[in-house]
Design a protein around this motif. Structure first.
Motif, PDB file in Angstrom:
ATOM      1  N   GLN A   1      47.174 -18.195 -21.377  1.00 27.74           N
ATOM      2  CA  GLN A   1      47.867 -16.952 -21.750  1.00 27.74           C
ATOM      3  C   GLN A   1      48.367 -16.183 -20.531  1.00 27.74           C
ATOM      4  O   GLN A   1      48.872 -15.065 -20.669  1.00 27.74           O
ATOM      5  CB  GLN A   1      46.929 -16.048 -22.553  1.00 27.74           C
TER       6      GLN A   1
ATOM      7  N   ARG B   1      44.178  -8.334 -27.179  1.00 24.88           N
ATOM      8  CA  ARG B   1      45.016  -8.871 -28.252  1.00 24.88           C
ATOM      9  C   ARG B   1      45.560 -10.255 -27.892  1.00 24.88           C
ATOM     10  O   ARG B   1      45.524 -11.186 -28.705  1.00 24.88           O
ATOM     11  CB  ARG B   1      46.193  -7.920 -28.533  1.00 24.88           C
ATOM     12  N   ILE B   2      46.037 -10.385 -26.638  1.00 20.97           N
ATOM     13  CA  ILE B   2      46.621 -11.654 -26.201  1.00 20.97           C
ATOM     14  C   ILE B   2      45.600 -12.791 -26.285  1.00 20.97           C
ATOM     15  O   ILE B   2      45.918 -13.906 -26.690  1.00 20.97           O
ATOM     16  CB  ILE B   2      47.153 -11.525 -24.753  1.00 20.97           C
TER      17      ILE B   2
ATOM     18  N   GLY C   1      43.459 -13.101 -28.320  1.00 22.51           N
ATOM     19  CA  GLY C   1      43.144 -13.404 -29.710  1.00 22.51           C
ATOM     20  C   GLY C   1      42.007 -12.585 -30.264  1.00 22.51           C
ATOM     21  O   GLY C   1      41.395 -12.943 -31.259  1.00 22.51           O
TER      22      GLY C   1
END
Lengths: 467, 318
Positions: free
Chosen positions: A428, A463-464, A466
């Motif tokens: 990510q 958030r990135i 998950g």
């Protein structure tokens, strides 16, 4: 390439005569395969016990960034690599940010338009998790493709090899790299009776002491981007004792260490030239070369420009040292290197051709030749060779010996001041790098406090990831 | 693209209207059918091209906006319904980008109108060097926006070395953080856009002003109307249709501006100059979240369409 260039090239090689000596292993066994004539420029390669012409007639396309070292690589590729292997190499030159986007889209689409590109090691976890690139072990361990004794992968800077590996497997080959070091005007330091700072605190004090209206005390990259201000911030973050993730895998960018590091970054840049929040390394380097800036921390490769009297007013008045240490006691340099991978969407023959190219480019003879190669009369030397043996060679040390301790500073930085987790190595990263870069610039331009900026970024990272 | 489609629609409508006016005898009907078929045949290549390069990607974009395609993630691609739009509703950066886009568009279009009209009026009467002045005014328009952004960033606004910063310092105001302060950066990118596109308004206003009937002006002068009165009661009302056309065209361009901001500030500092278009780009190609990027782009499409329809209504009413 015309005769004149060829002659110049050979002369350059001869000038580094003592360097041409290959590792002993290369001479241990006589070369078995010599089918490309007696061209002396090809001789160092014919010592490798592989068939260089096994992918003859193939053509591969590469994405590279506009940089002097890639210009040198391009210049020697046609004359030597194509002659050696019969493989055509096409270069597409585009800026780094656009290069990343183009490379990722090509890899994601599986179109195989580009056999390889000069990549960012931070992207390798992403490439690996999607199986977009081949593990290089299978090429390194195939005796028909690689002569391990000749190629001597262990000679390549170990930290770079580690940074280009995912879970212990190598996915990209470092072909050029750098260390981030502290570069300062030794004459001004001497004039003011200052000692080169050993800690970040002393660095801030020296910046304050030096700073005047026409002579900025300090500069660091402020321009927003995963490879711009997020090239500097990770070093500060780690020097303040920061960790990217806690034991449970939660992001901790907004920890006290992160906030202190960003506050330091903001405070330090009050001694920077106006507009530094939008500066990347070229602007910093030029300001220093023009005499308006007293010190900065950035890539060691900028030395070859600021020490060139044709482009710099401060040549010969420059000192170099490792990153000053942070509150944690650590000095942390970047682990930046340009890495080359093999696109897994390629047909087998093209993969072979690409590996031959990567092996050729990362090999000692090519690294050596390109270090001093003059693609134009004004060309600067390469300060980012990938092999310890070249760095330790007196002839190379003389070539890049801008000061007595320059080579030592760079080598020590490369060996001791970095670690592969300089930035979070997760697939990510592109998105994390983007939100972190925005946070850093928001703080540098006083739109947010360091705490607010990093709180916002950290919740984005949650958030990135998950969460 | 949009313009050519409008032309096409108008042309088709024209053909159909002509035919429907004719008396409906059977022979004429057959002829009409044949003509109509021929018309379709003639426009079908362009229709096909438009379909392929316009409609299909647009449909793909809208479909993508309901999916998760995160290149930089281990999560698999999936159809996720309206999740992207729900995330957008809570996304501060999205609302900020929308706001910046509106500020950018309204102020730059207004400035273009005012300055363009002022310049056109000033150069209406023959003055010495009029030709050269007109060429000078038109020059910015022929530059590529990305070049304009870079030129402003490096040659004009750079602290100490840029022309404007130098001039401002010479006037005693001190160096300003043109591109590194959130507010100044927004003002700067609006100025850059205005500088580049005012020539368009100037050009259209000049052409229209030359074509205005002279009689009302002469009559007004005889009646003793002053310059301001003539401008307010005659020039402006006569120019109204032109103004609307310029507003429509410039608004549509400003809403999808990209290159100059991209090269001047990259959307920064922070997200201070990040208009919606740039946000969609960064979400898609820097963060590599293509699904969410498509959703942002779809929203941009909707906003642009709504604003355009409103403006066209305004034009139709006049």
């Amino acid at each position: 390439m015309d005769r004149l260039n060829r002659r110049r090239l050979l002369k350059g090689t001869a000038a580094l005569g003592s360097l041409a000596a290959l590792p002993k292993s290369a001479f241990a066994a006589p070369a078995l395969i010599k089918q490309t004539g007696d061209d002396p420029a090809l001789a160092p390669y014919q010592d490798a016990q592989i068939d260089w012409r096994q992918a003859e007639g193939e053509s591969i396309a590469l994405l590279v960034t506009p940089a002097h070292y890639f210009e040198k690589f391009r210049a020697v590729t046609e004359d030597i690599f194509t002659e050696l292997t019969g493989i055509e190499v096409q270069f597409e030159v585009i800026p780094p940010k656009e290069l990343r986007e183009k490379a990722v889209l090509d890899l994601a689409a599986g179109s195989g338009n580009y056999a390889s590109h000069t990549g960012d090691p931070m992207y390798l976890p992403l490439y690996q998790s999607n199986e977009w690139v081949d593990p290089l072990d299978e090429y390194l361990n195939d005796p028909t493709l690689t002569d391990p004794a000749w190629f001597a992968v262990d000679d390549i800077i170990p930290n770079w090899i580690e940074a280009d590996s995912v879970d212990g497997t190598l996915y990209g080959m470092p072909v050029e790299g750098e260390a981030t070091i502290h570069i300062y005007r030794s004459d001004i330091y001497a004039e003011l009776g200052l000692q080169p700072p050993q800690t970040l605190e002393e660095l801030a004090q020296s910046a304050a002491a030096i700073h005047t209206d026409d002579r900025a005390g300090m500069a660091l990259r402020g321009f927003q981007g995963a490879g711009q201000n997020m090239y500097i911030f990770p070093s500060l973050f780690l020097e303040f004792g920061g960790q990217w993730f806690d034991a449970d895998g939660n992001p901790t960018l907004n920890s006290a260490a992160g906030v202190d590091a960003l506050q330091y970054y903001v405070d330090l840049l009050q001694y920077a030239p106006a507009g530094v929040e939008n500066w990347n390394w070229p602007e910093i380097m030029e300001a220093f070369a023009g005499g308006g800036l007293t010190q900065y921390v950035d890539a060691n490769s900028t030395a070859s420009v600021i020490e060139n009297p044709a482009s710099s007013t401060v040549a010969g008045k420059v000192g170099y040292q490792r990153w000053p240490a942070g509150p944690s006691g650590r000095r942390v340099t970047s682990i930046w290197n340009w890495t080359m991978s093999i696109n897994s969407a390629l047909p087998d023959e093209q993969k072979k051709a690409t590996w031959l190219y990567i092996q050729w480019l990362a090999s000692r003879p090519t690294q050596l030749l390109s270090a001093s190669y003059k693609e134009t009369p004004e060309a600067v030397v390469r300060t980012g060779v990938n092999r310890s043996s070249i760095w330790n060679d007196p002839a190379y040390q003389e070539l890049v010996g801008f000061t007595e301790d320059y080579v030592d500073v760079v080598l020590t930085s490369l060996q001791e001041d970095t670690d592969p987790n300089w930035r979070p190595r997760v697939p990510q990263w592109p998105e994390i790098g983007e939100v972190s870069a925005i946070a850093v610039q928001s703080a540098l331009t006083n739109q947010k406090t360091p705490q607010q900026a990093l709180d916002d970024a950290n919740s984005e990272i949650v958030r990135i990831m998950g969460g | 693209m949009a313009e050519s489609r409008d032309v096409l629609v108008t042309a088709t409508r024209h053909v159909v209207n002509e035919q429907s006016l004719r008396p409906g005898t059977p022979g004429r009907n057959r002829l009409r059918t044949q003509e109509s078929r021929f018309a379709w045949l003639m426009i079908s290549p362009s229709l096909l091209v438009l379909l392929l390069v316009g409609t299909v990607p647009l449909a793909a974009l809208v479909i993508m906006s309901f999916t998760r395609i995160d290149l930089a993630s281990t999560r698999p691609n999936a159809f996720i319904g309206a999740d992207n739009f729900i995330r957008m509703a809570r996304d501060d950066r999205f609302w900020h980008a929308l706001w910046v886009m509106l500020v950018y568009t309204v102020s730059s279009v207004t400035l273009q109108l005012v300055i363009g009209l002022a310049l056109a009026l000033a150069l209406l009467r023959p003055v010495r060097g009029q030709g050269a002045l007109r060429v000078a005014i038109l020059l910015p328009m022929i530059l590529a926006p990305v070049v304009v952004g870079l030129a402003w960033r490096t040659l004009i606004l750079t602290p100490d070395y840029g022309i404007i910063d130098f001039a401002v310092q010479a006037l005693g105001f001190g160096s300003q953080p043109w591109l590194t302060d959130a507010r100044w950066a927004l003002i700067s990118v609006i100025t850059i856009h205005t500088w580049q596109w005012t020539p368009f308004a100037f050009l259209v206003f000049t052409a229209t002003l030359h074509a205005l009937p002279q009689e009302p002006f002469e009559a007004a002068m005889i009646d003793g109307a002053g310059a301001w009165q003539r401008f307010r009661d005659l020039t402006l009302p006569l120019l109204w249709p032109t103004i609307i056309v310029i507003v429509i065209m410039r608004t549509m361009i400003a809403l999808r501006a990209f290159d100059a901001i991209f090269s001047a500030t990259g959307g920064g500092p922070g997200t201070a100059t990040e208009i919606l278009n740039l946000y969609a780009y960064r979400v898609s190609f820097t963060s590599l979240t293509l699904g969410y990027g498509a959703a942002v782009a779809t929203m941009l499409l909707i906003v642009t369409a709504v604003i355009s329809v409103m403006l066209f209504r305004l034009q139709a009413r006049d």
